[in-house]
Design an enzyme around this catalytic site. Structure first.
Site, PDB file in Angstrom:
ATOM      1  N   GLN A   1       8.549 -68.813  44.561  1.00 17.70           N
ATOM      2  CA  GLN A   1       8.788 -68.596  45.994  1.00 17.70           C
ATOM      3  C   GLN A   1       7.515 -68.168  46.724  1.00 17.70           C
ATOM      4  OE1 GLN A   1      12.301 -66.211  46.840  1.00 17.70           O
ATOM      5  NE2 GLN A   1      11.523 -65.707  48.873  1.00 17.70           N
TER       6      GLN A   1
ATOM      7  N   CYS B   1      18.129 -68.443  38.304  1.00 16.70           N
ATOM      8  CA  CYS B   1      17.698 -67.917  36.998  1.00 16.70           C
ATOM      9  C   CYS B   1      17.958 -66.414  36.902  1.00 16.70           C
ATOM     10  CB  CYS B   1      16.232 -68.245  36.721  1.00 16.70           C
ATOM     11  SG  CYS B   1      15.068 -67.561  37.902  1.00 16.70           S
TER      12      CYS B   1
ATOM     13  N   HIS C   1      17.857 -66.717  43.500  1.00 12.89           N
ATOM     14  CA  HIS C   1      17.358 -67.474  42.351  1.00 12.89           C
ATOM     15  C   HIS C   1      18.434 -67.594  41.283  1.00 12.89           C
ATOM     16  CE1 HIS C   1      12.929 -67.432  43.425  1.00 12.89           C
ATOM     17  NE2 HIS C   1      13.481 -66.672  44.347  1.00 12.89           N
TER      18      HIS C   1
ATOM     19  N   CYS D   1      12.742 -73.294  40.374  1.00 14.79           N
ATOM     20  CA  CYS D   1      11.754 -72.341  39.877  1.00 14.79           C
ATOM     21  C   CYS D   1      11.023 -72.957  38.694  1.00 14.79           C
ATOM     22  CB  CYS D   1      12.392 -70.999  39.510  1.00 14.79           C
ATOM     23  SG  CYS D   1      12.908 -70.819  37.808  1.00 14.79           S
ATOM     24  N   GLU D   2       9.710 -72.746  38.670  1.00 15.26           N
ATOM     25  CA  GLU D   2       8.908 -73.407  37.639  1.00 15.26           C
ATOM     26  C   GLU D   2       9.052 -72.744  36.276  1.00 15.26           C
ATOM     27  OE1 GLU D   2       4.943 -73.266  39.122  1.00 15.26           O
ATOM     28  OE2 GLU D   2       4.518 -71.297  38.286  1.00 15.26           O
ATOM     29  N   HIS D   3       9.653 -71.563  36.222  1.00 10.69           N
ATOM     30  CA  HIS D   3       9.797 -70.891  34.928  1.00 10.69           C
ATOM     31  C   HIS D   3      11.018 -71.376  34.153  1.00 10.69           C
ATOM     32  CE1 HIS D   3       7.581 -67.696  37.375  1.00 10.69           C
ATOM     33  NE2 HIS D   3       6.701 -68.279  36.581  1.00 10.69           N
ATOM     34  N   HIS D   4      12.093 -71.691  34.860  1.00 12.64           N
ATOM     35  CA  HIS D   4      13.329 -72.082  34.189  1.00 12.64           C
ATOM     36  C   HIS D   4      13.843 -73.448  34.627  1.00 12.64           C
ATOM     37  CE1 HIS D   4      13.166 -67.622  34.403  1.00 12.64           C
ATOM     38  NE2 HIS D   4      13.500 -67.727  33.125  1.00 12.64           N
TER      39      HIS D   4
HETATM   40 ZN    ZN Z   1      13.236 -68.726  37.132  1.00  9.50          ZN
END
Ligand code: ZN
Length: 199
Positions: free
Chosen positions: A129, A159, A157, A88-91
């Site tokens: 996703q 995260c 996920h 995931c690009e956020h975490h």
């Molecule tokens: Zn994430």
């Protein structure tokens, strides 16, 4: 597998750069980078990160084009339960699950092994996703120009599971449909086929 070796042979400078940064991170979180068990960790982590993001250096369209064949078959082709592993690009934590993909040919079919390969090309990048679903959908649609294409991804996920809301059993489903699959009957047939155990 070839791409992994290529990275080790040709991108060694990148690996050293990334390696030094992993070393700093380990130090910053309060660990001893010189501890026996951690001595090779920055290098391993750098190689793993480059492996998991090798999709930036691969061309999904070329992969499909390399195995397109003229064929009159025009019924639904379904490849289900394709394993998906992405970040995931956020975490920058993993999300993983399964993709189910179908298309209705329009003069051309594609070698079946190429569909899971392009899933990997897009999954081995920093992703959400939703975009992963669309990247796969648009690539098949633009390259193969089928009568229709459908992509469903179900994923968990890390995260969400390991941090934040800690919802360990939640699964996120995303889907995209083009062409014939925008018709409700075709879409329902696909959804019925991917949820049955007969395959
Ligand atoms: Zn994430």
């Amino acid at each position: 597998m070839a791409p992994y070796q290529n990275l080790e042979e040709y991108n060694i400078n990148v690996t050293n750069e990334v390696k030094d940064r992993f070393s700093k991170i380990i130090d910053e979180i309060g660990e001893d980078v010189n501890r026996e068990g951690l001595q090779k960790t920055p290098e391993r982590a750098a190689k793993a990160m480059l492996f998991l993001t090798q999709g930036y250096r691969q061309d999904a369209e070329e992969i499909l084009k390399s195995a397109m064949f003229k064929e009159d078959y025009d019924d639904m082709v379904i490849i289900k339960d394709i394993e998906v592993y992405s970040l995931c690009e956020h975490h920058m934590l993993p999300f993983f699950g399964k993709a189910h993909i179908a298309y209705i040919p329009n003069g051309h079919i594609v070698g079946l092994s190429k569909i899971p390969r392009i899933v990997d090309v897009f999954a081995r990048r920093l992703q959400v996703q939703e975009r992963l679903t669309h990247d796969i959908l648009e690539c098949i649609n633009d390259t193969l120009k089928p009568q229709g294409v459908a992509v469903v991804i179900e994923a968990s996920h890390m995260c969400m599971m390991m941090r934040g809301v800690q919802k360990q059993n939640s699964v996120t489903t995303t889907s995209g449909f083009r062409g014939q699959f925008e018709k409700i009957e075709t879409r329902n047939e696909f959804l019925k086929l991917i949820s049955s155990d007969l395959s």
